[in-house]
Design an enzyme around this catalytic site. Sequence first.
Site, PDB file in Angstrom:
ATOM      1  N   ASN A  46     -36.649 -16.530 -55.451  1.00 48.05           N
ATOM      2  CA  ASN A  46     -37.449 -17.556 -56.121  1.00 48.05           C
ATOM      3  C   ASN A  46     -37.570 -18.851 -55.328  1.00 48.05           C
ATOM      4  OD1 ASN A  46     -38.650 -18.997 -58.537  1.00 48.05           O
ATOM      5  ND2 ASN A  46     -36.695 -20.087 -58.364  1.00 48.05           N
ATOM      6  N   ASP A  68     -28.367 -22.592 -48.926  1.00 46.42           N
ATOM      7  CA  ASP A  68     -29.738 -22.853 -48.477  1.00 46.42           C
ATOM      8  C   ASP A  68     -30.285 -21.539 -47.938  1.00 46.42           C
ATOM      9  OD1 ASP A  68     -32.048 -23.523 -47.061  1.00 46.42           O
ATOM     10  OD2 ASP A  68     -31.243 -25.420 -46.329  1.00 46.42           O
ATOM     11  N   TYR A  81     -48.823 -23.554 -47.613  1.00 40.08           N
ATOM     12  CA  TYR A  81     -48.358 -22.897 -48.827  1.00 40.08           C
ATOM     13  C   TYR A  81     -49.086 -21.575 -49.074  1.00 40.08           C
ATOM     14  CZ  TYR A  81     -47.457 -22.205 -53.830  1.00 40.08           C
ATOM     15  OH  TYR A  81     -47.101 -21.677 -55.051  1.00 40.08           O
ATOM     16  N   LYS A 115     -47.595 -17.680 -48.989  1.00 36.42           N
ATOM     17  CA  LYS A 115     -47.604 -16.783 -50.141  1.00 36.42           C
ATOM     18  C   LYS A 115     -48.378 -15.500 -49.841  1.00 36.42           C
ATOM     19  CE  LYS A 115     -45.181 -19.454 -52.795  1.00 36.42           C
ATOM     20  NZ  LYS A 115     -43.758 -19.100 -53.086  1.00 36.42           N
ATOM     21  N   THR A 166     -43.576 -27.531 -62.653  1.00 35.55           N
ATOM     22  CA  THR A 166     -42.199 -27.693 -62.224  1.00 35.55           C
ATOM     23  C   THR A 166     -42.111 -28.913 -61.325  1.00 35.55           C
ATOM     24  OG1 THR A 166     -42.527 -26.327 -60.250  1.00 35.55           O
ATOM     25  CG2 THR A 166     -41.850 -25.188 -62.270  1.00 35.55           C
TER      26      THR A 166
END
Length: 294
Positions: free
Chosen positions: A119, A92, A184, A188, A219
Amino acid sequence: MAPHPEQPSVTVHHDVYPGIDLDSRLKDAAKGKVVYITGASRGIGEATVLAYAKAGASGLFITARSADALTSVAESASKLAPSALVEPYAVDVTDEKAVGESVKKCLEKFGRIDIVIANAGYLEKWVKIGDIDPDEWWKSMTVSIRGTFNVIHHTIKHLVATKGYAILLSSVGAQNRRPGASGYQTAKHALNRFAEFIDVEYGSEGVKVFAIHPGGILTVLAANEPSLIPLLNDKVEIASNTMVRLTSGSEDWLSGRYVSCNWDLDELAKRRQEIEEGDLLKNRLDVGGLANPL
């Protein structure tokens, strides 16, 4: 004054194009390299493992939380490229000590690290700040930022030794401000700046780093936010193949910058002087005409 646009004027691709074709332009582009990949059990991470195997990587150390899924990916990569050694390791990325142990295992197995692909990420369901579960909001930040920090913290000196590459999985969302996406998209955006710091601190020692938008790829993770699904029409290989090219040596001049895997890299290279002179594709405050005195 209208705000400056946030996308360069280059061709946008949604599938593999000649500049990122593993069978021609990028044949053997990763030959002999050792690649450490997080979030490798599915989606973009799985495609990245397969791309580097096909491109000639000699060692692939692949990590994720799911040991069973990693084993399946390792088997697929070994079938695709029997000469590549693939080592799956469950970890993790938010567990700093566990990440450190994984890096030690990678070095014990392969002796060095040439490329790091950070990733692993998380996408919360998009809800406004006052309504979202705080734990969900912070999970996006923790996985993307702390997880990436942990990986770079433990691998960076080894990348200095090999004058290697780091790729951080950012998003076009880093440039957007969509209601409900504050966790999110803030995470980023921070990754883009973190890539700049890696370049500032280690670029002079030979490390190259890129923060990338992988494309709009459907995904399991992306499907967590239903409103995104109609926008996710890109092939996963546009991300994996672009990463192979970015770590092949031809795009070292883009180190420390944000790059979209949708952008035509050959066209972008024609704008190199403009990008370097303007120090473009980096996070910065646009003050527009305020830069001029009254």
